[in-house]
Design a protein around this motif. Structure first.
Motif, PDB file in Angstrom:
ATOM      1  N   UNK A  57       0.803  -1.234   0.000  1.00  0.00           N
ATOM      2  CA  UNK A  57       0.000   0.000   0.000  1.00  0.00           C
ATOM      3  C   UNK A  57       0.835   1.282   0.000  1.00  0.00           C
ATOM      4  N   UNK A  58       2.149   1.206   0.172  1.00  0.00           N
ATOM      5  CA  UNK A  58       3.064   2.339   0.035  1.00  0.00           C
ATOM      6  C   UNK A  58       2.640   3.611   0.767  1.00  0.00           C
ATOM      7  N   UNK A  59       2.589   3.547   2.110  1.00  0.00           N
ATOM      8  CA  UNK A  59       2.223   4.772   2.841  1.00  0.00           C
ATOM      9  C   UNK A  59       3.207   5.922   2.598  1.00  0.00           C
ATOM     10  N   UNK A  60       4.461   5.597   2.285  1.00  0.00           N
ATOM     11  CA  UNK A  60       5.439   6.665   2.020  1.00  0.00           C
ATOM     12  C   UNK A  60       5.541   7.005   0.538  1.00  0.00           C
ATOM     13  N   UNK A  61       4.628   6.440  -0.251  1.00  0.00           N
ATOM     14  CA  UNK A  61       4.503   6.758  -1.671  1.00  0.00           C
ATOM     15  C   UNK A  61       5.806   6.578  -2.466  1.00  0.00           C
ATOM     16  N   UNK A  62       6.030   7.440  -3.468  1.00  0.00           N
ATOM     17  CA  UNK A  62       7.162   7.205  -4.373  1.00  0.00           C
ATOM     18  C   UNK A  62       8.499   7.222  -3.626  1.00  0.00           C
ATOM     19  N   UNK A  63       8.608   8.083  -2.622  1.00  0.00           N
ATOM     20  CA  UNK A  63       9.870   8.139  -1.900  1.00  0.00           C
ATOM     21  C   UNK A  63      10.167   6.795  -1.231  1.00  0.00           C
ATOM     22  N   UNK A  64       9.133   6.153  -0.692  1.00  0.00           N
ATOM     23  CA  UNK A  64       9.328   4.866  -0.023  1.00  0.00           C
ATOM     24  C   UNK A  64       9.762   3.797  -1.033  1.00  0.00           C
ATOM     25  N   UNK A  65       9.145   3.828  -2.211  1.00  0.00           N
ATOM     26  CA  UNK A  65       9.521   2.874  -3.254  1.00  0.00           C
ATOM     27  C   UNK A  65      10.972   3.100  -3.677  1.00  0.00           C
ATOM     28  N   UNK A  66      11.307   4.359  -3.860  1.00  0.00           N
ATOM     29  CA  UNK A  66      12.667   4.704  -4.275  1.00  0.00           C
ATOM     30  C   UNK A  66      13.681   4.221  -3.240  1.00  0.00           C
ATOM     31  N   UNK A  67      13.406   4.473  -1.955  1.00  0.00           N
ATOM     32  CA  UNK A  67      14.420   4.099  -0.974  1.00  0.00           C
ATOM     33  C   UNK A  67      14.437   2.595  -0.759  1.00  0.00           C
ATOM     34  N   UNK A  68      13.283   1.927  -0.893  1.00  0.00           N
ATOM     35  CA  UNK A  68      13.265   0.457  -0.758  1.00  0.00           C
ATOM     36  C   UNK A  68      14.135  -0.171  -1.840  1.00  0.00           C
ATOM     37  N   UNK A  69      14.024   0.359  -3.052  1.00  0.00           N
ATOM     38  CA  UNK A  69      14.788  -0.255  -4.143  1.00  0.00           C
ATOM     39  C   UNK A  69      16.273   0.068  -4.041  1.00  0.00           C
ATOM     40  N   UNK A  70      16.592   1.266  -3.581  1.00  0.00           N
ATOM     41  CA  UNK A  70      18.023   1.540  -3.509  1.00  0.00           C
ATOM     42  C   UNK A  70      18.644   0.727  -2.367  1.00  0.00           C
ATOM     43  N   UNK A  71      17.861   0.479  -1.309  1.00  0.00           N
ATOM     44  CA  UNK A  71      18.320  -0.418  -0.240  1.00  0.00           C
ATOM     45  C   UNK A  71      18.525  -1.824  -0.809  1.00  0.00           C
ATOM     46  N   UNK A  72      17.540  -2.285  -1.587  1.00  0.00           N
ATOM     47  CA  UNK A  72      17.623  -3.644  -2.138  1.00  0.00           C
ATOM     48  C   UNK A  72      18.837  -3.806  -3.054  1.00  0.00           C
ATOM     49  N   UNK A  73      19.113  -2.757  -3.830  1.00  0.00           N
ATOM     50  CA  UNK A  73      20.263  -2.839  -4.736  1.00  0.00           C
ATOM     51  C   UNK A  73      21.556  -2.990  -3.936  1.00  0.00           C
ATOM     52  N   UNK A  74      21.620  -2.270  -2.815  1.00  0.00           N
ATOM     53  CA  UNK A  74      22.827  -2.380  -1.996  1.00  0.00           C
ATOM     54  C   UNK A  74      22.910  -3.733  -1.305  1.00  0.00           C
TER      55      UNK A  74
END
Ligand SMILES: Nc1ncnc2c1ncn2[C@@H]1O[C@H](COP(=O)(O)OP(=O)(O)OP(=O)(O)O)[C@@H](O)[C@H]1O
Ligand SMILES: [Mg+2]
Length: 477
Positions: free
Chosen positions: A386-403
């Protein structure tokens, strides 16, 4: 082994051009393959029977031993798998692990005779996408398959969109082609050349600053100054001097002349971020400036005109604040005469795959990595979260995952803890409760299908009148 001709996953064609011009999503392939694995032939037959309403959507394959399962997984690469947890000759999660190794993009649901929360979580961590208890009901099984199908189709549409996307296919740095975003872009385009005050409203992380910058570039122009004032960070005493400037000696500590933010933004755009936080005492002064477009620095006896566009942004419901008298009504109306409302990410889920691809490629470029992919179950999870933090949350989740990801493709286990927990819980929960009306209609459709669309016969079996049957069917999906 059951099933029709095998197909090569990459060979199906997706038609995009016509559908896109009508603003609809492109067509996708209409059949997916499913592999049923159980050492009990009767169970295999039963599951197939339960899934018979999906005959047109699914190509069925069956395996009754681990070896057969692995061979079929290799040969067919099914999109979906139902796997009995207890298969003879293999350890508990061994077969799951090996199937995942063959195709990390497959959706694999485990079936088990004895449910345990721990085992469910363990399975999800290893990459299963669901964990169902036997005896499984037809409703549960069909719901699972229906969800898979709809997600798989959405993903393919998204992938199809991606294949027609080209570099620079964004709007002023904004990614997304959902109808809500297209509407936003067109409003920005129309407003930008003309506005003097605009208000951008949206939850945290929805992209308000990006919109403000777009309004600026398309309005004042990219070379004009863009000055950000974070209203939450300015105290009431400093607000005036920060915005309007001051002369030396105008108050204790004013040791030199200071140009205010409004003057610094002259000819360009002043971005008043978090406008809802402007101290009450400063709201009147701000309003006076918006009306007169004049500033009078502290300690100066003269006021002067400044040509500047103002974009304010808020994630707080200003209307409620007006009602509570914490935000001035006249200031609100002055700002809200041009208002842009940003959708939450969960209101435009169809943009998630595009955004994910965008952030992954940005990250890959940043770290000098080759293109990165997501496993299918990760894509599925990103789509339904449901992305309560919206696009910023998606962006940071993916950059975390990449690391975090040791090797490609990125899987659920690489996501931040909170999301991983949500993924595990999501898979462990009971199916969503649906309104009775929806279920009734679905059941009537099922019965109707069983009698080849013969409504009189269906009505008879359901013991309702034909008029009632028509009425239920007419209610829409
Ligand atoms: N449509 C989009 N396309 C690409 N990136 C986006 C999009 N929307 C937001 N972002 C990114 O998400 C992050 C948050 O965006 P932004 O700072 O504009 O949000 P905001 O609405 O101002 O949030 P807040 O209220 O928390 O300040 C930024 O890194 C931004 O680049
Ligand atoms: Mg912001």
């Amino acid at each position: 082994m059951m099933g029709g001709p095998q197909y090569d996953k990459k060979s199906y064609k997706i038609s995009t051009s016509v559908a896109m011009t009508e603003g609809r999503l492109p067509e996708t392939r209409d059949r997916f393959s499913i592999l049923l694995i159980d050492d009990d032939h009767a169970t295999l037959g039963l599951i197939r029977e339960m899934l018979s309403p999906f005959k047109a959507d699914l190509e069925f394959y069956e395996a009754s031993s681990a070896e057969e399962a692995l061979n079929l997984m290799q040969a067919v690469r099914p999109s979906f798998v139902f796997l009995d947890l207890m298969m003879p000759g293999v350890e508990r999660f061994e077969l799951l692990d090996r199937l995942i190794r063959i195709d990390p993009f497959a959706e694999i649901a485990l079936l088990t005779g004895n449910y345990s929360m721990d085992a469910a979580v363990e399975a999800i961590k290893r990459g299963a996408s669901d964990y169902l208890t036997k005896p499984v009901t037809a409703v549960r099984l069909r719901q699972r398959v229906e969800k898979w199908l709809s997600l798989a189709r959405t993903q393919e549409q998204a992938l199809a969109l991606d294949s027609i996307s080209t570099e620079g296919d964004d709007f002023e740095g904004m990614i997304g082609r959902s109808p809500l975003m297209l509407d936003l872009y067109s409003r920005i385009n129309r407003i930008a050349p003309h506005f003097s005050n605009a208000l951008v409203i949206g939850d945290t992380g929805t992209g308000k600053e990006l919109v403000a910058r777009a309004l600026h570039r398309l309005g004042a122009g990219p070379d004009a100054p863009f000055v950000v004032c974070n209203c939450a960070a300015v105290t009431e005493t400093l607000f005036e001097s920060s915005l309007f400037g001051h002369f030396r000696g105008s108050f204790t500590g004013a040791v030199s002349n200071h140009k205010g933010m409004i003057e610094a933004a002259a000819g360009g755009t002043l971005f008043l971020d978090e406008i809802g936080e402007v101290p009450p005492g400063s709201q009147a002064k701000l309003l006076r400036f918006l009306q007169s477009r004049e500033i009078q620095p502290l300690g100066s006896s003269q006021s002067r005109k400044v040509v500047v566009r103002v974009v304010a942004a808020t994630n707080r419901p200003l209307e409620d604040m007006v009602a509570e008298r914490t935000f001035r009504e006249d200031l609100y109306y002055r700002l809200a005469s041009v208002a842009l409302q940003l959708p939450r990410l969960c209101e435009r889920r169809e943009d998630i795959p595009l955004l994910a691809l965008h952030f992954l490629s940005v990250c890959a470029r940043k770290y000098g990595l080759p293109p990165l992919r997501l496993t299918r179950r990760t894509q599925a999870f990103l789509l339904r979260y449901h992305w309560p933090g919206n696009v910023r949350e998606l962006e940071s989740a993916l950059s975390y995952a990449v690391m975090m990801c040791g090797s490609e493709p990125i899987d659920l286990i690489d996501l931040p803890d909170a999301l991983r927990r949500a993924a595990a819980e999501n898979a462990g929960v009971e199916p969503e409760v649906q309104p009775l009306e929806v279920q009734t209609r679905r059941y009537v459709m099922e019965v109707l299908a069983r009698f080849n669309g013969n409504r009189s016969r269906a009505a008879e079996v359901l013991e309702i009148g034909r008029t009632t049957l028509y009425r239920i069917l007419k209610r829409g999906p």
